[in-house]
Structure formats: C-alpha cells, structure tokens
Scaffold this active site. Sequence first.
Site, PDB file in Angstrom:
ATOM      1  N   ASP A  54       0.822  -1.213   0.000  1.00  0.00           N
ATOM      2  CA  ASP A  54       0.000   0.000   0.000  1.00  0.00           C
ATOM      3  C   ASP A  54       0.856   1.264   0.000  1.00  0.00           C
ATOM      4  O   ASP A  54       2.078   1.208   0.140  1.00  0.00           O
ATOM      5  CB  ASP A  54      -0.920   0.003   1.228  1.00  0.00           C
ATOM      6  CG  ASP A  54      -1.894  -1.159   1.234  1.00  0.00           C
ATOM      7  OD1 ASP A  54      -2.475  -1.440   0.174  1.00  0.00           O
ATOM      8  OD2 ASP A  54      -2.067  -1.793   2.300  1.00  0.00           O
ATOM      9  N   TYR A 111       6.475  -9.749   6.913  1.00  0.00           N
ATOM     10  CA  TYR A 111       6.425  -8.291   7.045  1.00  0.00           C
ATOM     11  C   TYR A 111       6.947  -7.908   8.426  1.00  0.00           C
ATOM     12  O   TYR A 111       6.692  -8.604   9.409  1.00  0.00           O
ATOM     13  CB  TYR A 111       4.992  -7.774   6.915  1.00  0.00           C
ATOM     14  CG  TYR A 111       4.492  -7.597   5.508  1.00  0.00           C
ATOM     15  CD1 TYR A 111       4.589  -6.363   4.866  1.00  0.00           C
ATOM     16  CD2 TYR A 111       3.899  -8.653   4.819  1.00  0.00           C
ATOM     17  CE1 TYR A 111       4.107  -6.188   3.570  1.00  0.00           C
ATOM     18  CE2 TYR A 111       3.414  -8.488   3.525  1.00  0.00           C
ATOM     19  CZ  TYR A 111       3.524  -7.249   2.911  1.00  0.00           C
ATOM     20  OH  TYR A 111       3.048  -7.082   1.627  1.00  0.00           O
TER      21      TYR A 111
END
Length: 251
Positions: A54, A111
Amino acid sequence: MKTGILLSLCYDGSNYHGWINQTNAISIQTTLNKAIKKVIKTGQFKTIGASKTDTNVHALDQKVLLIIYFTPILEKFIKAINKALPSDIKILDAKFVDPNFNIREVEYKIYHYYINDHQFDIFTNRYEYFWKHQKIDIIKLQEIFNLFIGEHEFKLFSGLKENEWNQYQTKRTIDDIKVLRINNKVVIQFKASGFIRYQIRIIIANCLNAYLNHKISTTKLVEMLQGIGKKTPFIIDAKGLVLQKIQFNKN
C-alpha cells in the site's frame, strides 16, 4: 520469444501510492514500467508483483515477474534498468524463470512493523511509528498478538467493506507473529502466505490499543476474530511497515 525474469526489488514507499499501477497517481509499478520501457524502447512487456504493498509501505524483497519478448544479457539489462530508476527503487537481484512462473504461488511472506519507543529520530522517522507512551513491555504485547496466530476470521481486521466480504477469503491463517526488541526499536514480525487489505496495520493498531486498555479489550479482540461485532476505527500508519521477505513454494 517470450522470456521470464524474476526480479527482487527494494524500495522506499514514502513517495509512492503503493505498488500497483494507478491512473492518477505515481506507483512503484508505474515507475518500474517507465524505467523498463526507457531501456527496451517498447511497451511490449509485462510486470506482475507478488505483493500489492500500500501507499507508504516499504519493501526489502518485493518479487516481480517481468515478461519480455527477447533474451537480454541479464547483468547489463538489469544495470540499465537500475540506472533508469529513481534512487528510492532498486533491483537487487534477477534471474531467468519460466514465463509461466506463478508469482502468486507464495509459501510465505514476512512483514516487519517498526516502532520507536525510545527517542524521536528525524532520520528514521519515515520508516517507523513513534510511540509517545512509556517503553513497551514486549512480553505483555506478545501475549496480545498471540491471539491472532493460527486460523481466524479476519473480516473485522481488514480494510474490506461489508459488501466485499463475500468476494475475498477472509478466513485466513497467520503462521507466526513475533514481538522483538532490536536496537531500541520494537519490531513486530508477521509471517503468512498472504494478507488482506490493511490487515497487518489494523491488527497492530487494535493490539496496541488493547495493550493500553484504550477503548478495546482482549475479550473484544477474541470475539472479533470469530466475526462477532463491528470493526474498530483503529489503523496504524503505513510508514512503519516493510515487506521483508517472500518465499515461493519449492515444487
């Protein structure tokens, strides 16, 4: 002749509207495509990313399948693309693969989310969330994150709208979450084969609010993981999130 090249890409996402091509905004994919087109002098190519990061999310190991219609001298080709790229995007590695390589067949993605609970640092601030409260007890915080490990219903921990719930698989498995302290920073590590839109950032924000006993309890989190109740408004800044590693299935 169709040629597949697997790229390993790193980037600072601060100046981009995420990975995927945007009509009215600059994205990582748009910028990469522009550099490739400058090198090969044609639009006859395709890029497919393994992860749709994003806006403001960074990457140390984004994987990209590049499909072209000639066979280049790989080292020179990648060097030329890197030269055409801005300084905040770089190809770290590249190798030839089958053009039909399925870049979405991922074994796991890792992540990291970085939190600075020590002292504000202007030089690292664009890559971390600054925690304004007392130093984080990582053992206490780990206990809250443990609720999210395993298979759960994550629709209330996603950026999906209610009318999108049936379009996505919202029952997901998170393989592992670790809360670590590295060099005076708190690092929250997520491992799973995939994530829903904003899932990691929403989970972190809810866990931090539960840690502070602020507007949500662990009991409420457990209910939400069963799909009971409503979404909270909590979502943490994107800038602390980094796509750390992508591992493909070996078969």
